[in-house]
Design a protein around this motif. Structure first.
Motif, PDB file in Angstrom:
ATOM      1  N   PRO A 196       0.786  -1.241   0.000  1.00  0.00           N
ATOM      2  CA  PRO A 196       0.000   0.000   0.000  1.00  0.00           C
ATOM      3  C   PRO A 196       0.814   1.285   0.000  1.00  0.00           C
ATOM      4  CG  PRO A 196       0.051  -0.958   2.198  1.00  0.00           C
ATOM      5  CD  PRO A 196       0.698  -1.958   1.285  1.00  0.00           C
ATOM      6  N   THR A 197       2.111   1.208   0.183  1.00  0.00           N
ATOM      7  CA  THR A 197       2.919   2.438   0.214  1.00  0.00           C
ATOM      8  C   THR A 197       3.727   2.625  -1.063  1.00  0.00           C
ATOM      9  OG1 THR A 197       4.784   1.296   1.290  1.00  0.00           O
ATOM     10  CG2 THR A 197       3.115   2.299   2.725  1.00  0.00           C
ATOM     11  N   THR A 198       3.432   1.855  -2.088  1.00  0.00           N
ATOM     12  CA  THR A 198       4.206   1.931  -3.326  1.00  0.00           C
ATOM     13  C   THR A 198       3.534   2.842  -4.355  1.00  0.00           C
ATOM     14  OG1 THR A 198       3.075   0.039  -4.346  1.00  0.00           O
ATOM     15  CG2 THR A 198       4.996  -0.435  -2.958  1.00  0.00           C
ATOM     16  N   PRO A 199       4.295   3.346  -5.312  1.00  0.00           N
ATOM     17  CA  PRO A 199       3.705   4.192  -6.363  1.00  0.00           C
ATOM     18  C   PRO A 199       2.692   3.450  -7.230  1.00  0.00           C
ATOM     19  CG  PRO A 199       6.095   4.464  -6.280  1.00  0.00           C
ATOM     20  CD  PRO A 199       5.776   3.308  -5.403  1.00  0.00           C
ATOM     21  N   ALA A 200       2.680   2.127  -7.161  1.00  0.00           N
ATOM     22  CA  ALA A 200       1.773   1.344  -7.999  1.00  0.00           C
ATOM     23  C   ALA A 200       0.321   1.449  -7.551  1.00  0.00           C
ATOM     24  CB  ALA A 200       2.205  -0.128  -8.009  1.00  0.00           C
ATOM     25  N   VAL A 201       0.083   2.015  -6.370  1.00  0.00           N
ATOM     26  CA  VAL A 201      -1.301   2.107  -5.873  1.00  0.00           C
ATOM     27  C   VAL A 201      -2.161   2.932  -6.809  1.00  0.00           C
ATOM     28  CG1 VAL A 201      -2.738   3.071  -4.037  1.00  0.00           C
ATOM     29  CG2 VAL A 201      -0.730   1.697  -3.461  1.00  0.00           C
ATOM     30  N   GLU A 202      -1.645   4.033  -7.300  1.00  0.00           N
ATOM     31  CA  GLU A 202      -2.443   4.908  -8.176  1.00  0.00           C
ATOM     32  C   GLU A 202      -2.920   4.182  -9.434  1.00  0.00           C
ATOM     33  OE1 GLU A 202      -1.906   9.002 -10.832  1.00  0.00           O
ATOM     34  OE2 GLU A 202      -0.435   8.495  -9.271  1.00  0.00           O
ATOM     35  N   PRO A 203      -2.040   3.585 -10.241  1.00  0.00           N
ATOM     36  CA  PRO A 203      -2.540   2.859 -11.414  1.00  0.00           C
ATOM     37  C   PRO A 203      -3.372   1.634 -11.040  1.00  0.00           C
ATOM     38  CG  PRO A 203      -0.163   2.561 -11.166  1.00  0.00           C
ATOM     39  CD  PRO A 203      -0.567   3.636 -10.222  1.00  0.00           C
ATOM     40  N   ALA A 204      -3.121   1.052  -9.876  1.00  0.00           N
ATOM     41  CA  ALA A 204      -3.933  -0.089  -9.453  1.00  0.00           C
ATOM     42  C   ALA A 204      -5.379   0.331  -9.219  1.00  0.00           C
ATOM     43  CB  ALA A 204      -3.344  -0.701  -8.183  1.00  0.00           C
ATOM     44  N   LEU A 205      -5.581   1.492  -8.596  1.00  0.00           N
ATOM     45  CA  LEU A 205      -6.942   2.003  -8.392  1.00  0.00           C
ATOM     46  C   LEU A 205      -7.638   2.256  -9.724  1.00  0.00           C
ATOM     47  CD1 LEU A 205      -6.257   4.460  -5.435  1.00  0.00           C
ATOM     48  CD2 LEU A 205      -7.740   2.440  -5.347  1.00  0.00           C
ATOM     49  N   ASP A 206      -6.901   2.746 -10.685  1.00  0.00           N
ATOM     50  CA  ASP A 206      -7.473   2.962 -12.018  1.00  0.00           C
ATOM     51  C   ASP A 206      -7.903   1.646 -12.646  1.00  0.00           C
ATOM     52  OD1 ASP A 206      -7.991   4.402 -14.567  1.00  0.00           O
ATOM     53  OD2 ASP A 206      -6.246   3.256 -15.243  1.00  0.00           O
ATOM     54  N   LEU A 207      -7.043   0.631 -12.551  1.00  0.00           N
ATOM     55  CA  LEU A 207      -7.383  -0.673 -13.110  1.00  0.00           C
ATOM     56  C   LEU A 207      -8.599  -1.279 -12.417  1.00  0.00           C
ATOM     57  CD1 LEU A 207      -3.835  -2.232 -13.591  1.00  0.00           C
ATOM     58  CD2 LEU A 207      -5.498  -1.777 -15.397  1.00  0.00           C
ATOM     59  N   MET A 208      -8.665  -1.104 -11.097  1.00  0.00           N
ATOM     60  CA  MET A 208      -9.833  -1.607 -10.367  1.00  0.00           C
ATOM     61  C   MET A 208     -11.108  -0.901 -10.807  1.00  0.00           C
ATOM     62  SD  MET A 208      -8.110  -1.857  -6.580  1.00  0.00           S
ATOM     63  CE  MET A 208      -9.670  -2.169  -5.737  1.00  0.00           C
ATOM     64  N   THR A 209     -11.038   0.418 -10.963  1.00  0.00           N
ATOM     65  CA  THR A 209     -12.209   1.167 -11.418  1.00  0.00           C
ATOM     66  C   THR A 209     -12.679   0.682 -12.774  1.00  0.00           C
ATOM     67  OG1 THR A 209     -11.476   3.137 -10.211  1.00  0.00           O
ATOM     68  CG2 THR A 209     -13.097   3.467 -11.955  1.00  0.00           C
ATOM     69  N   ARG A 210     -11.732   0.497 -13.674  1.00  0.00           N
ATOM     70  CA  ARG A 210     -12.080   0.024 -15.027  1.00  0.00           C
ATOM     71  C   ARG A 210     -12.643  -1.394 -14.987  1.00  0.00           C
ATOM     72  NH1 ARG A 210      -6.524   0.676 -17.836  1.00  0.00           N
ATOM     73  NH2 ARG A 210      -7.584  -0.579 -19.428  1.00  0.00           N
ATOM     74  N   GLY A 211     -12.023  -2.249 -14.186  1.00  0.00           N
ATOM     75  CA  GLY A 211     -12.493  -3.622 -14.106  1.00  0.00           C
ATOM     76  C   GLY A 211     -13.901  -3.718 -13.549  1.00  0.00           C
ATOM     77  N   TYR A 212     -14.172  -2.988 -12.445  1.00  0.00           N
ATOM     78  CA  TYR A 212     -15.509  -3.021 -11.850  1.00  0.00           C
ATOM     79  C   TYR A 212     -16.543  -2.405 -12.788  1.00  0.00           C
ATOM     80  CZ  TYR A 212     -13.169  -4.150  -7.435  1.00  0.00           C
ATOM     81  OH  TYR A 212     -12.433  -4.749  -6.450  1.00  0.00           O
ATOM     82  N   THR A 213     -16.128  -1.388 -13.534  1.00  0.00           N
ATOM     83  CA  THR A 213     -17.062  -0.777 -14.487  1.00  0.00           C
ATOM     84  C   THR A 213     -17.431  -1.764 -15.583  1.00  0.00           C
ATOM     85  OG1 THR A 213     -16.142   1.425 -14.045  1.00  0.00           O
ATOM     86  CG2 THR A 213     -17.415   1.152 -16.066  1.00  0.00           C
TER      87      THR A 213
END
Length: 256
Positions: A196-213
């Motif tokens: 949770p403290t890595t820079p990858a969190v931001e793109p991960a949230l984007d991927l989750m948003t797209r996947g759930y959509t």
């Protein structure tokens, strides 16, 4: 590398002969100090295989000597210098197993961790070395919090977490490209739960948003978008993510 030199001097200074070696080959009548001197010379000349042979010969000839203990940990170090990460890990693990109360156990754990770290590849490669590096270095920090190697261990652990997070992103994108949206969202979520403290969190949230959509999971999509917007208000991912959610579910997409 300075730390390596310091530990090297600490282990060998009391016993090494400064000079007088005319050959690096170990003779049957060499005493432990002479063998250590030959091994050190071979190491300094980059003759790593010969150095390892000398240390192993020392342990065989004088198995209960103080120098044999030094040879064991130096074998792990030379394997590390040689780039033989697996052998370095095995040698360091052996030292810890045989000498759990040695004052040099922290260094052996450190060697084990950085040897695993040495095997880490790019994000699309096997993530196991990064996991093992974190495990060994965390053990060092937990058991020897005052060790001089703790600061570097923390830095390497942070980097290993970043590499693992990037690996999860790589896999999530692979699934997304193949329209395996649930698998993509779940793998991206692993970044949040495990790194949770890595820079990858931001793109991960984007991927989750797209996947759930794509899965038409409106509440999950909106919640994840809101988290992305709150924590990364200037994210380059936000405009497209908001547009995707609004297009699929209507104009209630969160702005904050």
């Amino acid at each position: 590398m300075r730390r390596f030199k310091r530990i090297l001097l600490a282990l060998l200074a009391a016993t090494l002969l400064v000079g007088g070696c005319t050959t690096l080959e170990v003779a049957e009548d060499d005493d432990p100090e002479e063998i250590l001197a030959k091994a050190r010379t071979a190491m300094e000349q980059g003759l790593y295989s010969q150095a390892v042979d000398s240390y192993q010969r020392l342990e065989s000839l004088y198995p209960y000597s103080r120098e044999a203990l030094q040879a064991q940990i130096m074998t792990a170090y030379v394997y590390y210098l040689k780039g033989d990460s697996l052998a370095a890990v095995n040698a360091a693990e052996r030292f810890v197993r045989l000498h759990p109360s040695s004052p040099h156990v922290d260094y052996a754990l450190y060697l084990q961790g950085i040897a695993e770290y040495q095997k880490i590849g790019k994000a699309d490669r096997d993530p196991e070395p990064a996991r093992k590096a974190i495990e060994a270095l965390t053990q060092l920090i937990r058991q020897h919090p005052e060790s001089e190697y703790v600061a570097d261990a923390h830095a390497r652990i942070r980097k290993a977490h970043e590499i693992l997070a990037e690996h999860h992103l790589h896999v999530a994108r692979f699934y997304m490209d193949r329209e395996a949206f649930l698998a993509a969202a779940n793998r991206a979520r692993t970044v949040l739960t495990e790194h949770p403290t890595t820079p990858a969190v931001e793109p991960a949230l984007d991927l989750m948003t797209r996947g759930y959509t794509e899965l038409r999971l409106e509440e999950l999509a909106r919640q994840t978008l809101a988290i992305l917007a709150h924590n990364y208000p200037d994210s380059d991912h936000l405009p497209a993510a908001r547009a995707m959610v609004a297009d699929r579910f209507g104009e209630r997409a969160e702005e904050n």
